[in-house]
Design an enzyme around this catalytic site. Sequence first.
Site, PDB file in Angstrom:
ATOM      1  N   ASP A 296       0.654  -1.327   0.194  1.00 35.59           N
ATOM      2  CA  ASP A 296       0.099  -0.036  -0.023  1.00 35.59           C
ATOM      3  C   ASP A 296       0.999   1.107   0.018  1.00 35.59           C
ATOM      4  O   ASP A 296       1.664   1.419   0.859  1.00 35.59           O
ATOM      5  CB  ASP A 296      -0.806  -0.075   1.130  1.00 35.59           C
TER       6      ASP A 296
ATOM      7  N   ASP B 137      -3.910   2.282  -5.366  1.00 35.64           N
ATOM      8  CA  ASP B 137      -2.471   2.185  -4.644  1.00 35.64           C
ATOM      9  C   ASP B 137      -2.179   0.977  -3.871  1.00 35.64           C
ATOM     10  O   ASP B 137      -1.481   1.101  -2.935  1.00 35.64           O
ATOM     11  CB  ASP B 137      -2.273   3.409  -3.809  1.00 35.64           C
ATOM     12  N   GLU B 138      -2.794   0.002  -4.029  1.00 35.59           N
ATOM     13  CA  GLU B 138      -2.699  -1.394  -3.337  1.00 35.59           C
ATOM     14  C   GLU B 138      -2.815  -2.610  -3.960  1.00 35.59           C
ATOM     15  O   GLU B 138      -3.374  -2.625  -4.948  1.00 35.59           O
ATOM     16  CB  GLU B 138      -3.571  -1.352  -2.014  1.00 35.59           C
TER      17      GLU B 138
END
Length: 362
Positions: free
Chosen positions: A9, A107-108
Amino acid sequence: MSHFILHCDLDCFFAAVEERDNPIYIGKPIVIGADPKEGKGRGVVSTCNYEARKFGLHSAMPISRAYKRCPHGIYLHPNFEKYHKASKEVMEIVNSYSDMFQQVSIDEAYLDISDKCINYKEVRDLAEKLKDEVQKKIGITISIGCASTKSIAKIASDCNKPNGITVVEPEKIKFFLKDLDITTIPGIGKKSKLYYNKKGINTIGDIINTPLHKMIQLFGKNGKWAWEIAMGFDDREVKEFDGDRKSISKERTFYEDTDDFKVILTKLEELNNKIHKKVIKNKIFYRTVTLKIRLEGFLTYTRSKSFAHHIQDKNKVLRVIVDLLNQFSIMNKKVRLVGIKLSNIEKAPSAMQTTLINYLAV
Ligand code: TTP
Ligand code: MG
């Protein structure tokens, strides 16, 4: 074979990209989101850096409240093109460490590295290397959780933020979880927390000490899920598209509430294009299209239409969306969020047969 799963993350992602590109911002509170208009702005905070978080700012907070708490912050409009480019570059690096890769948001991502490592020392070394490569090549930091299941890896990636690696070996799962607040379990939000707290469940340790039948009796399905996570039971695999999924959806919040039909439709077209990239890549067919609209004040509505057969047709979906949008009376209210969901899904090849039958039936 042992399972080794990473959850990666990025740290305060949008703000991190802005800091990278404007080093003069480093050390100052940076807030990405709607224009605060000196406290009179509408809309919300997308994210903020750690300096801004010191003032209590966080994602989804009304921008007017953020401004009151931190008037000296640097407020920036999001630059999605830039963030998407950075995300793509990071994800390419993450994916290069294993083909068993599942991106779950901008974003992960999860990575299954079971066939790359033989013990947790090697897992940590690999995570370290990955983190360093992202920092060196893209210029932003990432936090990584390493564990034997997706849920523990996800909880772990949040424990040493920013720029941290947290490894939770299987025999240490209960020790790791027991003092954490129940909201660290994905699926227990602020509302459910109150309900759990009322019944005396505050930490994950409290869940561990409650028998499964009691959890189900008190909290139903959510209780069963929470208990399984607390016990470290989670056999979900890392895969790009989960075949058991019932739907595929995308939604976006406007940075400023809007009643401009053209703006709303453009956003829906964008979402539809994005969904269809996934739909095509993963050979998905669907029967039901749902439009979701949230008005200012958080009233949320959905409208659906089902086709007789499974289809995979971007233009048909857009026509349905426009129809549904037109049927919708928004009562002079502004729109805060729009979303599209495709459900009743089926994966090829059986869906291919359905379309072939449809084709032959025509
Ligand atoms: P998150 O990973 O939730 O947040 P973050 O990366 O900013 O911070 P953290 O270090 O705690 O991981 O979300 C990723 C990005 O998604 C974030 O940078 C901005 C965007 N976002 C929104 O636009 N609105 C939201 O409500 C949230 C939660 C995120
Ligand atoms: Mg993040």
